[in-house]
Design an enzyme around this catalytic site. Structure first.
Site, short mmCIF file in Angstrom:
data_model
loop_
_atom_site.label_atom_id
_atom_site.label_comp_id
_atom_site.label_asym_id
_atom_site.label_seq_id
_atom_site.Cartn_x
_atom_site.Cartn_y
_atom_site.Cartn_z
N LYS A 101 42.25 51.91 44.94
CA LYS A 101 42.51 50.51 44.62
C LYS A 101 43.05 49.84 45.89
O LYS A 101 44.26 49.70 46.07
CB LYS A 101 43.52 50.44 43.47
CG LYS A 101 43.60 49.10 42.78
CD LYS A 101 44.34 49.23 41.46
CE LYS A 101 44.76 47.89 40.89
NZ LYS A 101 43.69 46.97 40.58
N1 PMP Z 1 38.27 47.95 37.97
C1 PMP Z 1 38.86 47.17 38.90
C2 PMP Z 1 38.08 46.73 40.07
C3 PMP Z 1 40.20 46.79 38.73
O1 PMP Z 1 40.79 46.02 39.65
C4 PMP Z 1 40.91 47.20 37.60
C5 PMP Z 1 42.33 46.78 37.39
N2 PMP Z 1 43.23 47.65 38.02
C6 PMP Z 1 40.24 48.01 36.66
C7 PMP Z 1 38.93 48.36 36.88
C8 PMP Z 1 40.95 48.50 35.43
O2 PMP Z 1 41.90 49.45 35.77
P1 PMP Z 1 43.19 49.70 34.89
O3 PMP Z 1 42.71 49.94 33.49
O4 PMP Z 1 43.81 50.89 35.48
O5 PMP Z 1 44.02 48.48 34.97
#
Ligand code: PMP
Length: 305
Positions: free
Chosen positions: A158
């Protein structure tokens, strides 16, 4: 708009919100070479508040930093404590927590290791969507921006810089009258939305793109897969084409900030009947129960404050 709080955590100490400033030469500001997390705390049905899947988020933060050769100058327990303390210090219950690992200054060359790695944890009130918002969901289109398949592994991190593509795709979709965009890759296979994972439902069969595609391994995605199976649904991680989306009964996205959100119109056509579907609704209810401490089965996902 974000509601300011009184303190934030910066490099090991809680400081005033107004002290969250950096120099313009900050490396991450120029090249996006940094890592973030997005975490939520929820007011609990029994009173108090708890952070949802804190350990998993912090584990991903360290994995993201490692993928970018960034060494976080704190251990995991310290960052977890920074999150719980930041929410508590500010007297919050329903809150969003944003850890940020960034490269400081003054070296502007790509040799990021010449600069110190810094860590901040910001938190602010966050309620997410109302019941009505969760029912109404969003409209979406397929983005003209393509997610490179060769970078599938890189997208597991991320990283700040990844979001340039997300913001561009989101902006393009909004300008065209849609509320969200879905990324395809060069194979024409569905990846995810600009900031959420995506699921399609046909009858009672649930599917989401697999790890081999350029997706972030969302914590909500993992929770929803587990909840779906516990509820007796068949939930698979497999390739999904654009055509399959257009023929789906239900489509929903999953993410920490927005939870489980139906996409009710795709490319100007209703998804299924166009109403909130029964599978999406069942998952929304079970997920809310887990996050708000109303489900014994998922209590292990909560870190009480
Ligand atoms: N994909 C992307 C590109 C994101 O930024 C996020 C948000 N963090 C997610 C998926 C979903 O991840 P999470 O369920 O861990 O928030």
């Amino acid at each position: 708009m974000i509601q300011e709080t009184s303190t934030l955590w910066l490099d090991g100490a809680h400081v005033g919100w107004g002290e969250g400033n950096v120099h313009l030469l900050t490396h991450t500001l120029h090249y996006g070479f940094g890592a973030i997390e997005g975490i939520r705390s929820y007011r609990q049905a029994r009173g108090g508040a708890a952070i949802f899947r804190l350990d998993r988020h912090i584990e991903r933060l360290f994995a993201s930093a490692k993928a970018a050769f960034l060494e976080i100058p704190f251990d995991r327990a310290t960052i977890e404590r920074a999150c719980t303390e930041a929410v508590r210090e500010n007297g919050l219950e329903d809150a969003y927590i944003r850890p940020l690992v960034f490269v400081s200054e003054p070296n502007i060359v790509f040799s990021h290791w010449l600069n110190r790695v810094r860590v901040a944890v910001l938190t602010f009130p966050w309620k997410g969507y109302s019941d009505r918002g969760r029912e109404e969901g969003t409209s979406a289109t397929f983005s003209s921006y393509v997610r490179p398949k060769a970078l599938a592994q890189f997208y597991k991190a991320k990283l700040c810089g990844h979001y340039a593509l997300s913001v561009a795709a989101y902006s393009e979709a909004r300008r065209a009258g849609y509320e969200q965009a879905l990324f395809l890759d060069e194979d024409g296979m569905v990846c995810e939305s600009t900031g959420e994972n995506v699921f399609v439902v046909k009858g009672e069969q649930i599917a989401t793109p697999p790890a081999a595609r350029s997706i972030l391994m969302g914590t909500t995605r993992a929770s929803v897969l587990e909840i779906a199976r516990d509820l007796g649904y068949r939930a698979e991680e497999r390739d999904i084409s654009r055509a399959e989306c257009l023929e789906a009964d239900e489509i929903f996205t999953t993410g920490t900030a927005s939870g489980i959100l139906p996409i009710r119109r795709l490319e100007g056509r209703p998804v299924g009947t166009g109403a909130l579907g029964p599978v999406t609704l069942a998952l929304q209810r079970a997920y809310a129960a887990a996050a708000e401490g109303r489900s014994e089965l998922y209590e292990r996902w909560l870190t009480p404050l």
